[in-house]
Design a protein around this motif. Sequence first.
Motif, mmCIF file in Angstrom:
data_model
loop_
_atom_site.group_PDB
_atom_site.id
_atom_site.type_symbol
_atom_site.label_atom_id
_atom_site.label_comp_id
_atom_site.label_asym_id
_atom_site.label_seq_id
_atom_site.Cartn_x
_atom_site.Cartn_y
_atom_site.Cartn_z
ATOM 1 N N ASN A 69 0.669 -1.283 0.080
ATOM 2 C CA ASN A 69 0.187 -0.041 -0.008
ATOM 3 C C ASN A 69 0.973 1.175 0.047
ATOM 4 O O ASN A 69 0.256 2.388 -0.157
ATOM 5 N N SER A 70 2.208 1.072 0.375
ATOM 6 C CA SER A 70 3.107 2.329 0.063
ATOM 7 C C SER A 70 3.543 2.802 -1.360
ATOM 8 O O SER A 70 4.135 3.478 -1.798
ATOM 9 N N SER A 71 3.187 1.441 -2.085
ATOM 10 C CA SER A 71 3.433 1.539 -3.678
ATOM 11 C C SER A 71 2.374 1.709 -4.486
ATOM 12 O O SER A 71 2.593 1.446 -5.695
ATOM 13 N N LEU A 72 1.444 1.924 -4.096
ATOM 14 C CA LEU A 72 0.076 2.161 -4.780
ATOM 15 C C LEU A 72 0.535 2.919 -5.821
ATOM 16 O O LEU A 72 -0.033 2.904 -7.301
ATOM 17 N N ALA A 73 0.969 4.411 -5.996
ATOM 18 C CA ALA A 73 1.435 5.533 -6.803
ATOM 19 C C ALA A 73 2.303 4.483 -7.725
ATOM 20 O O ALA A 73 2.124 4.854 -9.089
ATOM 21 N N GLU A 74 3.278 4.003 -7.482
ATOM 22 C CA GLU A 74 4.310 3.339 -8.302
ATOM 23 C C GLU A 74 3.495 2.298 -9.271
ATOM 24 O O GLU A 74 3.842 1.959 -10.341
ATOM 25 N N TYR A 75 2.601 1.659 -8.650
ATOM 26 C CA TYR A 75 1.806 0.668 -9.491
ATOM 27 C C TYR A 75 0.731 1.392 -10.589
ATOM 28 O O TYR A 75 0.277 0.866 -11.178
ATOM 29 N N GLY A 76 0.703 2.746 -10.353
ATOM 30 C CA GLY A 76 -0.200 3.476 -11.183
ATOM 31 C C GLY A 76 -1.545 3.723 -10.648
ATOM 32 O O GLY A 76 -2.408 4.447 -11.505
ATOM 33 N N VAL A 77 -1.687 3.424 -9.428
ATOM 34 C CA VAL A 77 -3.107 3.787 -8.924
ATOM 35 C C VAL A 77 -3.177 5.500 -8.677
ATOM 36 O O VAL A 77 -1.902 6.047 -8.445
ATOM 37 N N HIS A 78 -4.246 6.050 -9.256
ATOM 38 C CA HIS A 78 -4.386 7.492 -9.001
ATOM 39 C C HIS A 78 -4.861 7.860 -7.831
ATOM 40 O O HIS A 78 -6.035 7.139 -7.502
ATOM 41 N N ARG A 79 -4.535 8.856 -7.268
ATOM 42 C CA ARG A 79 -5.103 9.229 -5.807
ATOM 43 C C ARG A 79 -6.655 9.993 -5.890
ATOM 44 O O ARG A 79 -7.330 9.924 -5.020
ATOM 45 N N SER A 80 -6.974 10.245 -7.197
ATOM 46 C CA SER A 80 -8.405 10.909 -7.229
ATOM 47 C C SER A 80 -9.275 9.436 -7.635
ATOM 48 O O SER A 80 -10.507 9.838 -7.321
ATOM 49 N N TRP A 81 -8.750 8.267 -7.674
ATOM 50 C CA TRP A 81 -9.735 7.277 -7.727
ATOM 51 C C TRP A 81 -10.476 6.826 -6.261
ATOM 52 O O TRP A 81 -9.710 6.918 -5.294
ATOM 53 N N LYS A 82 -11.629 6.610 -6.354
ATOM 54 C CA LYS A 82 -12.531 6.318 -5.109
ATOM 55 C C LYS A 82 -12.549 4.750 -5.256
ATOM 56 O O LYS A 82 -13.312 4.219 -5.944
ATOM 57 N N ILE A 83 -11.808 3.953 -4.112
ATOM 58 C CA ILE A 83 -11.622 2.610 -4.101
ATOM 59 C C ILE A 83 -12.412 2.123 -2.917
ATOM 60 O O ILE A 83 -11.690 2.151 -1.805
ATOM 61 N N ALA A 84 -13.220 1.171 -3.015
ATOM 62 C CA ALA A 84 -14.044 0.478 -1.968
ATOM 63 C C ALA A 84 -13.415 -1.083 -2.259
ATOM 64 O O ALA A 84 -13.606 -1.635 -3.309
ATOM 65 N N PHE A 85 -12.561 -1.566 -1.025
ATOM 66 C CA PHE A 85 -12.321 -2.784 -0.934
ATOM 67 C C PHE A 85 -13.031 -3.757 -0.242
ATOM 68 O O PHE A 85 -12.949 -3.364 1.229
ATOM 69 N N VAL A 86 -13.636 -4.602 -0.687
ATOM 70 C CA VAL A 86 -14.245 -5.678 0.188
ATOM 71 C C VAL A 86 -13.641 -6.932 0.274
ATOM 72 O O VAL A 86 -13.350 -7.657 -0.496
ATOM 73 N N ASN A 87 -13.178 -7.093 1.826
ATOM 74 C CA ASN A 87 -12.391 -8.504 1.826
ATOM 75 C C ASN A 87 -13.482 -9.289 2.685
ATOM 76 O O ASN A 87 -14.015 -9.279 3.673
#
Length: 124
Positions: A69-87
């Motif tokens: 989760n410290s590398s999300l930007a490196e993976y290409g995830v944009h900070r403006s995306w709204k992400i709901a993660f269901v575990n």
Amino acid sequence: MTYKLDFNVEGNTLRVEIFGERPKDKLTQVSKEAWVEIVKVTREKNMKKLLIVSHAIGDYPTLNALQINSSLAEYGVHRSWKIAFVNLDKKSFEQIKFSETVAVNRGFWVSIFDNEGDARNWLK
């Protein structure tokens, strides 16, 4: 990639289902591969909301959560995306919940849920 990913566009939201077992020795690498694929499809579909429903099972150690989760930007995830993660793996929910703290502290718009209904409400 150890995970199987299924993608479906639902209105203005990209729904991603993740299936598989979290590999203890390659969790960071497998998670990176999954995120890179999710980013690719998100960009191709021009989406800004993601509903990620994880059926993955197994431990999600703190160190891996921090690395991934410290590398999300490196993976290409944009900070403006709204992400709901269901575990959906109850045994790992608290481990996964720590990921929310890491991602939010790095400027991402992420929330972790234990059910899809609450996640969908949050995305509205």
